[in-house]
Design a protein around this motif. Structure first.
Motif, PDB file in Angstrom:
ATOM      1  N   ALA A   1       1.756   2.904  10.144  1.00 38.03           N
ATOM      2  CA  ALA A   1       0.480   2.241   9.878  1.00 38.03           C
ATOM      3  C   ALA A   1       0.608   1.120   8.856  1.00 38.03           C
ATOM      4  CB  ALA A   1      -0.551   3.260   9.416  1.00 38.03           C
ATOM      5  N   GLY A   2       1.807   0.928   8.302  1.00 39.67           N
ATOM      6  CA  GLY A   2       2.022  -0.205   7.408  1.00 39.67           C
ATOM      7  C   GLY A   2       2.026   0.100   5.932  1.00 39.67           C
ATOM      8  N   ALA A   3       2.087   1.397   5.561  1.00 37.13           N
ATOM      9  CA  ALA A   3       2.099   1.768   4.141  1.00 37.13           C
ATOM     10  C   ALA A   3       3.393   2.515   3.808  1.00 37.13           C
ATOM     11  CB  ALA A   3       0.878   2.620   3.801  1.00 37.13           C
ATOM     12  N   ILE A   4       3.560   2.833   2.537  1.00 38.54           N
ATOM     13  CA  ILE A   4       4.744   3.525   2.048  1.00 38.54           C
ATOM     14  C   ILE A   4       4.349   4.954   1.656  1.00 38.54           C
ATOM     15  CG2 ILE A   4       6.617   3.514   0.360  1.00 38.54           C
ATOM     16  CD1 ILE A   4       6.607   1.110   2.259  1.00 38.54           C
ATOM     17  N   PRO A   5       5.027   5.977   2.201  1.00 35.66           N
ATOM     18  CA  PRO A   5       4.692   7.362   1.831  1.00 35.66           C
ATOM     19  C   PRO A   5       5.312   7.755   0.507  1.00 35.66           C
ATOM     20  CG  PRO A   5       6.458   7.356   3.445  1.00 35.66           C
ATOM     21  CD  PRO A   5       6.071   5.919   3.241  1.00 35.66           C
TER      22      PRO A   5
ATOM     23  N   ILE B   1      -6.396   3.036   5.738  1.00 30.27           N
ATOM     24  CA  ILE B   1      -7.355   2.691   4.684  1.00 30.27           C
ATOM     25  C   ILE B   1      -6.651   1.938   3.560  1.00 30.27           C
ATOM     26  CG2 ILE B   1      -8.926   3.634   2.951  1.00 30.27           C
ATOM     27  CD1 ILE B   1      -9.287   6.065   4.896  1.00 30.27           C
ATOM     28  N   ALA B   2      -5.468   2.419   3.169  1.00 27.29           N
ATOM     29  CA  ALA B   2      -4.712   1.763   2.099  1.00 27.29           C
ATOM     30  C   ALA B   2      -4.350   0.328   2.469  1.00 27.29           C
ATOM     31  CB  ALA B   2      -3.459   2.569   1.783  1.00 27.29           C
TER      32      ALA B   2
ATOM     33  N   GLY C   1      -5.590  -3.096   0.604  1.00 29.62           N
ATOM     34  CA  GLY C   1      -4.695  -4.165   0.169  1.00 29.62           C
ATOM     35  C   GLY C   1      -5.159  -5.530   0.652  1.00 29.62           C
ATOM     36  N   LYS C   2      -5.656  -5.587   1.877  1.00 32.49           N
ATOM     37  CA  LYS C   2      -6.184  -6.846   2.402  1.00 32.49           C
ATOM     38  C   LYS C   2      -7.393  -7.312   1.598  1.00 32.49           C
ATOM     39  CE  LYS C   2      -4.714  -5.992   7.198  1.00 32.49           C
ATOM     40  NZ  LYS C   2      -5.187  -5.705   8.577  1.00 32.49           N
TER      41      LYS C   2
ATOM     42  N   PRO D   1       0.830  -1.211   0.000  1.00 33.10           N
ATOM     43  CA  PRO D   1       0.000   0.000   0.000  1.00 33.10           C
ATOM     44  C   PRO D   1       0.862   1.257   0.000  1.00 33.10           C
ATOM     45  CG  PRO D   1       0.015  -1.012   2.176  1.00 33.10           C
ATOM     46  CD  PRO D   1       0.725  -1.969   1.270  1.00 33.10           C
ATOM     47  N   ILE D   2       0.440   2.242  -0.785  1.00 30.76           N
ATOM     48  CA  ILE D   2       1.165   3.500  -0.926  1.00 30.76           C
ATOM     49  C   ILE D   2       0.205   4.655  -0.670  1.00 30.76           C
ATOM     50  CG2 ILE D   2       2.529   4.956  -2.489  1.00 30.76           C
ATOM     51  CD1 ILE D   2       3.155   2.415  -4.098  1.00 30.76           C
ATOM     52  N   VAL D   3       0.690   5.684   0.029  1.00 28.63           N
ATOM     53  CA  VAL D   3      -0.104   6.889   0.285  1.00 28.63           C
ATOM     54  C   VAL D   3       0.641   8.098  -0.267  1.00 28.63           C
ATOM     55  CG1 VAL D   3      -1.058   8.427   2.040  1.00 28.63           C
ATOM     56  CG2 VAL D   3      -1.243   5.951   2.315  1.00 28.63           C
TER      57      VAL D   3
END
Length: 314
Positions: free
Chosen positions: A58-62, A297-298, A302-303, A26-28
């Motif tokens: 939170a587990g995503a990539i900025p 949310i991202a 992904g889930k 996931p990417i934000v």
């Protein structure tokens, strides 16, 4: 012409973003105008890095977005972010400016509109900011509406914000969002947030209470979604205090003949001065909170995609 048509979008992404896309992480996306034009140094640098850290936690990539020497950069590195925070030569760019910037090979910080356009072309579906632009509180015959609202009609992005900036005409901003068919979601609220103020008192059409629900909505629609996340109560500014500061800042802007794209940065800076830094603290807090929610949310989105792959329809 697309701002990235000359090259594949991968050429504009950092190695980390390309690697994340290849792995399905996931990417934000994050904007850069708040760095160069929204907050003073060093608060701008601290806020940008804190927002990226919140996304990672939170587990995503900025993927902080900007324009360097005319070309979009998706995933600014810390040194580039510091350049945006320190340089006085960074322009403020909306989506209409991207092609011109390429011709002139200039550096620019991207607004919500420009950042979302670039993120869309890089297939990044989730974006976080402080507050979107909207309809300005300008007396007739002035007519000033942010391109942020129109850009939301052209993309398929889930935008997380704390409503529209409360220097704006919020009722007319909401009315225009409705006219454009943009789904406005209140995250754990039934009232439209007002940036520094937790509620404008105006209703939102939809309420959702978990990142999972928002991820499901994002998966079910082909349109953009505006997720409005109220600022924390401990950071929220009292409405009467804010209105007093805003009225004085608007008088100052009118006296100095400040309008157009220069108006919002001027008002935010002047209000920060009048509030003795209280709005700066609030702005930093809500940006980080929104980045964290967008990442949550991202991750849930992904889930959902993983669940779909493991359980295809029969």
């Amino acid at each position: 012409m697309s701002p990235m048509e000359f090259k594949p979008y991968r050429n504009f992404c950092s190695e980390e973003i390309n690697s994340a896309r290849d792995q399905g992480l996931p990417i934000v996306a994050l904007e850069s105008t708040l760095i160069s034009h929204g907050l003073p140094y060093p608060t701008n640098l601290e806020t940008a890095l804190a927002a990226e850290a919140a996304v990672r936690a939170a587990g995503a990539i900025p993927a902080t977005i900007g324009v360097l020497q005319g070309e979009p950069v998706i995933g600014l590195n810390p040194k580039q972010i510091e350049f945006f925070a320190n340089s006085k030569e960074i322009r403020k760019a909306s989506s209409r400016d991207l092609a011109w910037l390429r011709v002139k090979k200039l550096d620019a910080a991207t607004t919500v509109a420009a950042s979302c356009r670039i993120a869309e072309e890089a297939h990044i579906q989730f974006f976080a900011t402080g507050g979107i632009g909207g309809v300005h509180r300008s007396p007739a015959p002035r007519f000033d509406i942010s391109n942020d609202l129109f850009e939301l009609t052209r993309i398929r992005t889930t935008v997380v914000c704390s409503g529209a900036k409360n220097i704006l005409d919020l009722p007319n901003t909401l009315e225009l969002l409705e006219t454009f068919g943009i789904a406005v979601i209140g995250y754990r609220t039934e009232e439209f947030p007002a940036f520094y103020v937790s509620s404008s008192g105006l209703p939102v059409p939809f309420r959702l209470d978990t990142p999972r629900e928002i991820a499901e909505l994002s998966a079910f629609t082909q349109d953009s979604i505006l997720v409005t996340n109220p600022i924390s109560r401990d950071l929220s500014i009292e409405p009467d205090d804010f209105l007093t500061w805003l009225n004085r800042a608007e008088r100052d802007a009118e006296r100095l003949n400040i309008a157009g794209s220069a108006l919002t940065p001027f008002l935010l800076k002047r209000i920060a001065e009048l509030s003795e830094g209280r709005t700066l603290k609030a702005n930093r807090g809500l940006i980080v909170e929104n980045a964290r929610l967008a990442a949550e949310i991202a991750v849930e989105h992904g889930k959902l995609q993983g669940d779909d792959r493991e359980n295809p329809p029969k």
